[in-house]
Design a protein around this motif. Sequence first.
Motif, PDB file in Angstrom:
ATOM      1  N   PHE A  68       0.801  -1.227   0.000  1.00 23.29           N
ATOM      2  CA  PHE A  68       0.000   0.000   0.000  1.00 23.29           C
ATOM      3  C   PHE A  68       0.833   1.275   0.000  1.00 23.29           C
ATOM      4  N   PHE A 130       4.963   4.088  -9.693  1.00 30.38           N
ATOM      5  CA  PHE A 130       4.491   5.464  -9.875  1.00 30.38           C
ATOM      6  C   PHE A 130       5.502   6.456  -9.306  1.00 30.38           C
ATOM      7  N   VAL A 177       1.668   2.650 -16.667  1.00 30.40           N
ATOM      8  CA  VAL A 177       1.391   2.470 -15.237  1.00 30.40           C
ATOM      9  C   VAL A 177      -0.098   2.164 -15.033  1.00 30.40           C
ATOM     10  N   TYR A 181      -1.643  -1.083 -13.341  1.00 28.37           N
ATOM     11  CA  TYR A 181      -2.499  -0.972 -12.169  1.00 28.37           C
ATOM     12  C   TYR A 181      -3.848  -1.627 -12.425  1.00 28.37           C
ATOM     13  N   SER A 185      -3.721  -4.274  -9.882  1.00 23.97           N
ATOM     14  CA  SER A 185      -4.149  -3.384  -8.792  1.00 23.97           C
ATOM     15  C   SER A 185      -3.063  -3.200  -7.744  1.00 23.97           C
ATOM     16  N   LEU A 187       0.993  -0.951  -7.253  1.00 28.24           N
ATOM     17  CA  LEU A 187       2.012  -0.088  -7.824  1.00 28.24           C
ATOM     18  C   LEU A 187       3.403  -0.482  -7.354  1.00 28.24           C
TER      19      LEU A 187
ATOM     20  N   LEU B  43      -5.736   6.849 -16.325  1.00 25.04           N
ATOM     21  CA  LEU B  43      -5.405   6.447 -14.952  1.00 25.04           C
ATOM     22  C   LEU B  43      -6.679   6.269 -14.139  1.00 25.04           C
ATOM     23  N   SER B  46      -8.421   3.144 -15.011  1.00 26.45           N
ATOM     24  CA  SER B  46      -7.738   1.914 -14.607  1.00 26.45           C
ATOM     25  C   SER B  46      -8.226   1.414 -13.260  1.00 26.45           C
ATOM     26  N   GLU B  67      -9.862  -6.265  -0.707  1.00 27.71           N
ATOM     27  CA  GLU B  67      -9.938  -5.900  -2.115  1.00 27.71           C
ATOM     28  C   GLU B  67     -11.013  -6.724  -2.798  1.00 27.71           C
ATOM     29  N   LEU B  87      -3.101   9.245  -7.755  1.00 24.77           N
ATOM     30  CA  LEU B  87      -2.114   9.290  -8.835  1.00 24.77           C
ATOM     31  C   LEU B  87      -2.405  10.450  -9.776  1.00 24.77           C
TER      32      LEU B  87
END
Lengths: 494, 127
Positions: A68, A130, A177, A181, A185, A187, B43, B46, B67, B87
């Motif tokens: 996380f 990221f 990216v 993701y 899911s 990074l 983004l 996504s 999740e 992000l």
Amino acid sequence: MSNLVAYPVLLCFGTGILQLLLHKRVVLQRALALLSSMAGIVLSVLLTYTIWTSGIQVQTAGGWPVPFGITLTADLFSGLMMILAAVVLFTSVLYIFKDMDAASERTFFYPVLFFMMAGVNLSFATGDIFNLYVAFEVMLISSYFLMALGSKGPQLREGLKYLLLNTVASSIFLVAVALLYGVTSSLNMADIAAKAAMDPGNPYITLAGMLFMVVFAAKGALFPFYWWLPRSYYYVPNGIAPLFASMLTKVGVYGLIRVFTLIFVHDSGLTHSLLLVIGGLTMLLGVIGAISQYDFKAILSYHIISQIGYMIMGLGLYTVLGLAGAVYYIAHHIIVKSGLFLLSGATSRITGNTDFKHYSGLLASHPGLAFTFFATAISLAGVPPFSGFFAKFALLKAAVEKGAWGIAAVSLVVSFFTLFSMIKIFRKAYWGRPSGQRIQRDRKDYIAALSPAVILLALSVAMGLGGGYMMEFALATADQLMNPAIYIEAVMGR
Amino acid sequence: MELLAALLIGLLLGVGTYLLLERNMIRIVLGTMLITYGTNLMLLTSGRLKTGRAPLLGGSDIQTAAEGGGGIVVDGISYVDPVPQALILTAIVIGLATTAFSFVLAYRTVQEYGTDDLLELRGVEHE
């Protein structure tokens, strides 16, 4: 948990902020720059030693559990790159004291320089995809500033093209990216790698890999995206040209090696063969560009491209020896290439120019400069006992062992042409009838401008004579890179 | 909804690429802006669009969060994944700085050369 990973980044960032506060006191900024660059060498060596003795160092920012929060992760490869960045920064700073014009020094030169190095170090230290993007942007926006510093016409013109190319490349980075993701899911690079390993045939992951190849190829000046480099690096002020030439494109190469040894390793028949072809074309076209030039700095700029090809060749071979050769070559290239750019700066301090049309025969009046150049140049071409020989030898051996005869042949031909164009510089600039030495400077000034390059040459000789130790380190680094499980275990198994 | 977003992203990237191929400097800079917007939208997409409530969780909820379905599920109620939004925030700030700088650089280049046509700004070798 080890905060050591963050220190090289924080050091550069902190120095930049302090210098920003002292922006009217150039002398204090210089003192800070010198102290901080020396401290940077100590910290990065300490970090690498810690990694060598006790494994990959991981720091989780804010103590968030691993997938996380942002993790900083440094393996041997990151550590080595940080040492090289610190060494080049130190020698460049020594040269900048001599060569930078006073007006530039007063316009926020030092703070931006250190922000750029913070970006460079962060991209080596980060374990988050990221965060890698953010580090790239910190580095790039500082480099736009440094490239345009002085506001001469060609600097602005080429700076704008450099900026536009990098903006588009950064957008593609974000698309890649987003794709990653969307699929995993996550990074965190180690987490992504673990998830990619569970689903090796996923076409979206291969697609993201290809996008990353485009991005890092554009930033690292690989075929077919190398055309921006010779022009824009030609107009970078002499004092920072060594840093640009040796570090900025290598951050792209670092990114490429990182993602293609950690995440995108499941379709290596496609991706790594493609990298091998790209590497071959990059080195060949770069060297052809170099032999067509008649200007000290332009030849060196084209050679950056051809040598990036060698590094990608090591990655494309994708064996332990190949990657060890690539790591060795990166270390060699960063040291020697900064040395050559420093020498081109020192030469143009005497002649006021880098074009061979305007001067020749510096050997008679400046033998120290000429012979330092000669030694550094044959080190670049790969003559023993300098570092270039062992790096190229490892790469060639890896290519022969893998049976990749095509790339082996190309790399030998390119090596020959490298020697040819280095001899060309020596012949045009240092041999012949002395002429064109317009600027008279005293002996102390000349020695001060030359000494950073001598330090780097000494390092290249040391890396050649201590080739055994260096190779041992490179093999250990390559071993870590070839086994992504070690990296994933270090980050996730906490 | 995702299809609509994909079409919009395609449109933004397409128009951005078209502008990049122009010779006029300002249009090129505007093109990079549109491409940046397209990637920001990508983004956002996504993380899947509108999969649940706004992700405002209390202290104890975080312990039971899991999740699922492109978002976070707590006690059977799904929440939107907040990461892509964080992000985008970063990407927007970086995009703003880069665009501002490129406008200044473009303006200074035009001042220096008296033209904004990139064909005339090719430059000769090492003047």
